[in-house]
Design an enzyme around this catalytic site. Structure first.
Site, PDB file in Angstrom:
ATOM      1  N   LYS A  91       0.844  -1.009   0.132  1.00 49.85           N
ATOM      2  CA  LYS A  91       0.057   0.048  -0.091  1.00 49.85           C
ATOM      3  C   LYS A  91       0.717   1.204  -0.116  1.00 49.85           C
ATOM      4  CE  LYS A  91      -2.136   1.699   3.841  1.00 49.85           C
ATOM      5  NZ  LYS A  91      -3.111   1.817   4.697  1.00 49.85           N
ATOM      6  N   ARG A 139     -10.512  -1.918   7.179  1.00 48.18           N
ATOM      7  CA  ARG A 139      -9.598  -2.974   7.884  1.00 48.18           C
ATOM      8  C   ARG A 139      -8.934  -2.583   9.284  1.00 48.18           C
ATOM      9  NH1 ARG A 139      -4.429  -0.742   9.155  1.00 48.18           N
ATOM     10  NH2 ARG A 139      -2.931  -0.164   7.222  1.00 48.18           N
ATOM     11  N   GLN A 178     -12.374   7.983  11.129  1.00 50.70           N
ATOM     12  CA  GLN A 178     -12.245   6.695  11.407  1.00 50.70           C
ATOM     13  C   GLN A 178     -13.325   6.153  12.642  1.00 50.70           C
ATOM     14  OE1 GLN A 178     -11.122   2.742  11.341  1.00 50.70           O
ATOM     15  NE2 GLN A 178     -10.495   4.218   9.932  1.00 50.70           N
ATOM     16  N   GLY A 226      -4.860   4.580  17.291  1.00 50.46           N
ATOM     17  CA  GLY A 226      -4.311   6.003  16.671  1.00 50.46           C
ATOM     18  C   GLY A 226      -2.626   6.091  16.495  1.00 50.46           C
ATOM     19  N   LYS A 269       3.824   9.503  18.479  1.00 53.10           N
ATOM     20  CA  LYS A 269       2.200   9.570  18.763  1.00 53.10           C
ATOM     21  C   LYS A 269       2.063   8.843  19.934  1.00 53.10           C
ATOM     22  CE  LYS A 269      -0.611   9.439  15.544  1.00 53.10           C
ATOM     23  NZ  LYS A 269      -1.255   8.970  14.249  1.00 53.10           N
TER      24      LYS A 269
END
Length: 331
Positions: free
Chosen positions: A78, A121, A149, A231, A237
């Site tokens: 991807k 997914r 999302q 997330g 993050k």
């Protein structure tokens, strides 16, 4: 389903983004992701190293995720990333395309729109974790985050477990209407709450934000709880207090990603846990290891792996060919 030769050359399939919604169902995505977790745990499938870079333009992150599933003979990648300023173009922030290749020859087989598939997914991965790790009798679903999302996450969670109520929090309260509307569509009452109440009342918590500092703290979470932290997929993050991570029995899609770019990176950096504390969710799916195993808190660190993208792309290609919706193009 491989591309095939003509006198003019090799043909490949193209499945347009606009066709995905009519082809791929949450149930089909769940089955594909559950199978990938099992294949990974059985060492029949593996992911390639992730490339993810800030390109220095439009504040964008761009990269590649790929892999090979030897059980399904699915090979590909991807390509895409996160463009935070896409609202000005009337586009969602995440943009991607999935490319599949013939495992026997290496020839390009298909190019498939990856935006909706990525959402499906990602939601399916957290739903698999809920199926195997949610406390018995869980009734309240807590949602942290109300972005694009979040609706997919809530729908997927409700499809695998019978919740009676949804509670939610978002750093921008005006966005909570998305959660309220999604819950109403599922026939569930919704209430906006603060994080301390969410942690105390929710039996299952899904966090899906782009935070870079902890939101859900250790002191917030009371009683038997399963947390799907979806997330954190980049260095820096963070959604959870490292002390909360350390208190949980931890599962992930891929350990190497979890400890480097996932939620556990911070607890490891603080020397609160070791890599050995992080388990593959696929091992629970196959029955190789127990799930909750008496733990008060379980955590699924969903970092997102290339094999998940390939699994749903292969499924949607199959459906598109069956329904005559896969275009063909000459290479």
């Amino acid at each position: 389903m491989a591309g095939f030769s003509t006198r003019k050359g090799l043909l490949m399939y193209i499945v347009a983004e606009k066709e995905i919604a009519g082809l791929m169902t949450p149930a089909a995505a769940f089955e594909a992701i559950e199978a990938v977790f099992a294949a990974m745990a059985a060492r029949k499938a593996y992911n390639f190293p992730v490339v993810r870079e800030a390109i220095g333009y439009e504040d964008a992150l761009y990269g590649f995720k790929g892999g090979f599933d030897g059980a399904a003979l699915t090979l590909g990648l991807k390509a895409g990333g996160y463009w935070p300023n896409n609202q000005k173009h009337n586009l969602i922030n995440h943009q991607s395309t999935i490319f599949l290749f013939d495992a026997d020859t290496g020839r390009a087989k298909a190019a498939i729109g990856g935006n909706l598939l990525t959402a499906l997914r990602t939601a399916a991965a957290s739903a698999v974790s809920i199926k195997y790790l949610a406390p018995k009798g869980a009734k309240v679903l807590g949602m942290i985050g109300a972005g694009h999302q979040s609706a997919f996450q809530m729908k997927a969670a409700a499809a695998v477990h019978s919740f009676e109520k949804v509670i939610g929090w978002n750093p921008h309260p005006e966005m909570l209407t998305r959660l309220a509307e999604t819950a109403a569509g599922l026939g569930l009452p919704f209430e906006a709450v603060e994080l301390d109440r969410l942690g105390a009342e929710a039996d299952v918590i899904i966090s899906i934000t782009s935070a870079f500092s902890p939101l859900l703290m250790d002191a917030h979470v009371k009683g038997e709880t399963h947390i799907a932290a979806m997330g954190t997929d980049t260095k820096g993050k963070q959604e959870l207090d490292p002390a909360l991570v350390a208190r949980a029995r931890i599962f992930t899609d891929e350990v190497a990603q979890s400890i480097s770019i996932g939620e556990t990176q911070h607890a490891i950096a603080a020397h609160l846990i070791a890599e050995e504390a992080v388990h593959e969710l696929g091992a629970v799916v196959t029955g190789a290891i127990p799930g909750r195993d008496g733990a008060e808190v379980t955590l699924f660190d969903g970092t997102g792996v290339g094999l998940q993208d390939l699994a749903v792309a292969a499924k949607v290609l199959e459906l598109a060919i069956e329904k005559g919706l896969a275009q063909q193009a000459e290479l």
